[in-house]
Design a protein around this motif. Sequence first.
Motif, PDB file in Angstrom:
ATOM      1  N   TYR A 153       0.861  -1.180   0.000  1.00 55.20           N
ATOM      2  CA  TYR A 153       0.000   0.000   0.000  1.00 55.20           C
ATOM      3  C   TYR A 153       0.901   1.235   0.000  1.00 55.20           C
ATOM      4  N   GLU A 154       0.357   2.385  -0.400  1.00 53.97           N
ATOM      5  CA  GLU A 154       1.088   3.646  -0.270  1.00 53.97           C
ATOM      6  C   GLU A 154       0.101   4.750   0.107  1.00 53.97           C
ATOM      7  N   MET A 155       0.340   5.357   1.255  1.00 56.96           N
ATOM      8  CA  MET A 155      -0.534   6.398   1.788  1.00 56.96           C
ATOM      9  C   MET A 155      -0.191   7.752   1.165  1.00 56.96           C
ATOM     10  N   GLU A 156      -1.126   8.256   0.354  1.00 58.09           N
ATOM     11  CA  GLU A 156      -0.943   9.539  -0.305  1.00 58.09           C
ATOM     12  C   GLU A 156      -2.253  10.326  -0.228  1.00 58.09           C
ATOM     13  N   ASN A 184      -4.488   5.729  -2.605  1.00 57.30           N
ATOM     14  CA  ASN A 184      -3.674   4.550  -2.291  1.00 57.30           C
ATOM     15  C   ASN A 184      -3.018   4.084  -3.581  1.00 57.30           C
ATOM     16  N   ASP A 185      -1.728   4.322  -3.688  1.00 57.87           N
ATOM     17  CA  ASP A 185      -0.946   3.954  -4.868  1.00 57.87           C
ATOM     18  C   ASP A 185      -0.427   2.537  -4.661  1.00 57.87           C
ATOM     19  N   VAL A 186      -1.281   1.541  -4.900  1.00 55.87           N
ATOM     20  CA  VAL A 186      -0.918   0.145  -4.657  1.00 55.87           C
ATOM     21  C   VAL A 186       0.228  -0.242  -5.588  1.00 55.87           C
ATOM     22  N   VAL A 234      -2.382   5.141   8.603  1.00 51.81           N
ATOM     23  CA  VAL A 234      -2.569   3.855   7.933  1.00 51.81           C
ATOM     24  C   VAL A 234      -2.944   2.795   8.960  1.00 51.81           C
ATOM     25  N   THR A 276       4.159   9.250  -1.375  1.00 52.62           N
ATOM     26  CA  THR A 276       3.906   8.572  -0.103  1.00 52.62           C
ATOM     27  C   THR A 276       4.469   9.357   1.075  1.00 52.62           C
ATOM     28  N   CYS A 281       4.238   3.236   3.915  1.00 51.65           N
ATOM     29  CA  CYS A 281       4.175   2.005   3.122  1.00 51.65           C
ATOM     30  C   CYS A 281       5.036   0.935   3.782  1.00 51.65           C
ATOM     31  N   VAL A 295      -7.053  -2.675   4.084  1.00 53.58           N
ATOM     32  CA  VAL A 295      -6.227  -1.478   4.250  1.00 53.58           C
ATOM     33  C   VAL A 295      -7.136  -0.270   4.422  1.00 53.58           C
ATOM     34  N   LEU A 297      -6.858   3.906   4.865  1.00 52.48           N
ATOM     35  CA  LEU A 297      -6.075   5.131   4.864  1.00 52.48           C
ATOM     36  C   LEU A 297      -6.995   6.264   5.309  1.00 52.48           C
TER      37      LEU A 297
END
Length: 315
Positions: A153-156, A184-186, A234, A276, A281, A295, A297
Motif C-alpha cells: 500500500y502507499e498512503m498519499e 492509495n498507490d498500490v 494507515v 507517499t 508504506c 487497508v 487510509l
Amino acid sequence: MKLVTFITPKGEQHIGALGADESTIVDFTATDPSQHFRDMLALIDGGDPALDAARKMRDSARSVVVPAAQQRLLAPVPEPRQMRDCLCFEKHLRQARASRMMRDDPNANVTPEDIKVADVWYKQPIYYKCNRFSVVGPEADVEWPSYSQVLDYEMEFCIFTGKGGKNIARDKARDHIFGYAIFNDVSARDAQAEEMTGMLGPAKGKDFDTGNVIGPWLVTADEVANPYDLTMTVRVNGQQRSSGNSGDMHHKFEDILAHVSKHETIRAGEFFGSGTVGGGCALEIGGFLEVGDVVELEVTGLGVLRNKIVAPKLN
C-alpha cells in the motif's frame, strides 16, 4: 462539499454531495438533468457557476436525497483526464531506499540519513504518469496482480484541478485546485524493483487493474483550510501501521502545478498525487500485504479509504 460518484440500486451512475451527517447523499443527477450534473468531470468543467448550483442543491429542501448506505460509491472521478503521481516526501524516499538496501544485503548497516538524495529531487517535483483507466474507489476489491509476490500500500493524498492553464505562476496555482482526496498507490514492489534497473519506469510495478484507489469522496478546496497540516494514518486489519503529516511535503501542490505547466497545458479534471508520506508504506517499515488484508487510509477531513486485497483472477 464532499462530492461523490455512486451507482444507484437501479445501476445508474450519479453524482452528488454527502449530507451533514454523511448518512445521506443529495443526488445532483436526479435533481437537475442539466449536463453539468451527469458526472464529476462535467461538474468540474462547469466551473464556479456549476459549483454554486451544486451548493444550492445540497442545501435545498426540494433536492432528491437518497440513503448513502444503499448506494455503491465509486472513485469520485472514475476516469481522470490525466494522472501524475509525484515523490514529495523526503522521509519516504530515504527510508524506502535504506530499507531496500538492507533487504538486499542483510549485513549492510544503512540508515535513512546515509542515503544520498539526488540534487534534482530538491530542484523540482519528480513524477510519473499513472494508468488513468485502472482507478477504483472505496470498498472496491484490490486484485493482486498475478506476476507479483510482493504487494504494498502507499498512503498519499491528491488534488484534482478545477481549471486548466499553462505556465501557471506558483502564487496563482492554488486557484487551479478543485478539491482533495485520499490516494492509495498500490504497488507491486518486486516488479517495480526489477523494471527500474532498466533506467525507466515505473511501469508494471504500478500499472495493473484496481491499482489506483481514490476516495472515498472529493472534498472541495474551500473546505480544506490548510492542506499542509493533515494527519495521514494507515491501518491494516484494524491495527495502526503509521501516522504522518502532509506538512512534510518538500514540494507542495502549488510547486507541482507550476512545474508541470511549464510550456505544457494542463486541463480541468487532472489528478496530481503527493507521493507517499514518510512511513506510509511497507517498503519503509515492513509488513507487506497478504491476500485478505483490509487497508484503511485516513486523512484529516478527507475521510477513510478502505479496501480489501483479493487473490488474482486468472481469466
